[in-house]
Scaffold this motif. Structure first.
Motif: not given
Length: 404
Positions: A267-277
């Motif tokens: 799942q994508e993270r919603s608290d941050m936007m890392p590379d390859d999220n």
């Protein structure tokens, strides 16, 4: 010389017709006999196992859902899906197919052996039918002969050259031969049922048997080809199948390679936007299965070695049995010819004696004790001659089974 040539020609024609008739019955038996059909089906099953041998281990699929989703830098993992395929060592599938093929070849030889044995049984039963029918014909001729003697005896009684006791003795002898003929007919019906059973048809079906069979002037040439007899080549195929089994065993004792693929959705993270999220995970895998505890393969190798030694011993023993059977069949067939020729001479001499008795009757000096003794001898020689013919052809069938 023309007469001899004609006789030889007729004899050869008779042997040919007999062979054609018997071969027709053998072919019918091989086409219809249920036991032969069972052997044929076994061979077909073995042939199908060659196709069965071309297989690979089951492909494994797995799916898992995380009860507690593990967090990663690129997001939480939701589930895991996997697929794995194990592959046998190089050449294992071919070794398995070759082993199945060798087994199918062995089954085919079992099928051929069964057909040959059936042909031998049909031939033996056919000649048994001929013998029973020929003996009935001999008895019928002798009953007619005694009828002639009975009329002579009645005439002799009228002129006081014989007694009523002589007539009664001739009639008693006739009754005995009629009894023998009736018993032979019952035996013929029983053998006819056996013959029809071999052909898988109604036991009451009429069987055409030649009325007269003679021994040929010369015996067929025998080639000592015992080594080509399916009963022996079967052992060669068995030996080969064990060799194929050992090759397969060695291949199966080698490592197995595995190839797989794991897929993990993230799942994508919603608290941050890392590379390859939220990037899903795709993980190819390679594995190897090594039979470290391989005592079973070592044991199979030892078993296969012992089995091959056993097969060699069995083949040698069977070869000795077949050689003995062939030597015995040749000897018995030669003896049958000698017996036939001797009885042919005896029958001719008995006929000469019969002519002398009939000439004596013209002078009124016939002795009916001599008549009965002569008739008994003549009947004995004729029945024994029929047995000699049967023996000759039965042994010929055995020789044919062993060498062709």
């Amino acid at each position: 010389m023309k007469g001899i040539a004609t006789m030889v020609s007729l004899l050869l024609v008779g042997v040919f017709v007999q062979g054609q008739q018997l071969q027709s019955y053998i072919q019918q038996a091989q086409d219809n006999n249920p036991d032969i059909r069972a052997y044929e089906l076994r061979h077909e099953i073995a042939e199908e196992k060659v196709n069965e041998a071309n297989w690979l281990p089951n492909t494994e699929f797995g799916a898992a859902i995380f009860a507690s989703e593990p967090e990663t830098r690129t997001g939480p993992q939701e589930a895991k899906f996997s697929a794995t395929q194990m592959l046998p060592w190089f050449g294992t599938v071919s070794a398995r197919e070759n082993y199945a093929r060798a087994t199918a070849d062995t089954e085919y030889l079992e099928y051929r052996i069964a057909k040959r044995k059936l042909a031998l049984n049909v031939a033996q039963s056919y000649y048994a039918l001929y013998t029973l029918k020929a003996k009935q014909n001999v008895l019928a001729d002798n009953i007619d002969l005694l009828d002639t003697y009975e009329r002579l005896a009645l005439t002799a009684v009228e002129v006081n050259n014989a007694s009523a006791v002589d007539v009664l003795r001739l009639q008693i002898r006739q009754n005995e031969m009629k009894q023998q003929k009736a018993v032979l007919q019952e035996q013929y019906l029983a053998e006819q049922a056996n013959f029809n059973g071999l052909l898988n048809q109604d036991w009451r079906s009429f069987i055409e048997v030649l009325p007269q069979i003679d021994i040929p002037i010369s015996d067929p040439v025998i080639t000592d080809s015992l080594q080509l007899n399916p009963e022996l080549t079967r052992f060669d195929k068995l030996y080969e199948s064990v060799a194929r089994a050992e090759l397969l065993n060695r291949k199966e004792s080698a490592p197995m390679l595995g190839f797989g693929l794991d897929y993990v959705p993230v799942q994508e993270r919603s608290d941050m936007m890392p590379d390859d999220n939220g990037k899903d995970i795709l993980m190819p895998m390679v594995s190897i299965s090594i039979p470290i505890f391989n005592n079973q393969y070592k044991s199979r190798t030892k078993q296969n070695e012992l089995r091959q030694s056993e097969i060699e011993s069995q083949k040698q023993e069977r070869l000795n049995v077949l050689r003995s059977a062939l030597a015995k069949a040749k000897s018995e067939r030669n003896a049958a010819r000698i017996e036939f020729n001797t009885r042919e001479q005896n029958i001719q001499q008995a006929k000469n004696a019969e002519e002398i008795l009939l000439k004596n009757y013209e002078t009124g000096t016939i002795d009916f004790d001599d008549v009965l003794d002569l008739q008994e001898l003549q009947l004995k020689f004729q029945l024994e001659q029929v047995e000699s013919i049967k023996k000759y052809y039965v042994e010929s069938a055995v020789i044919n089974y062993l060498t062709n």
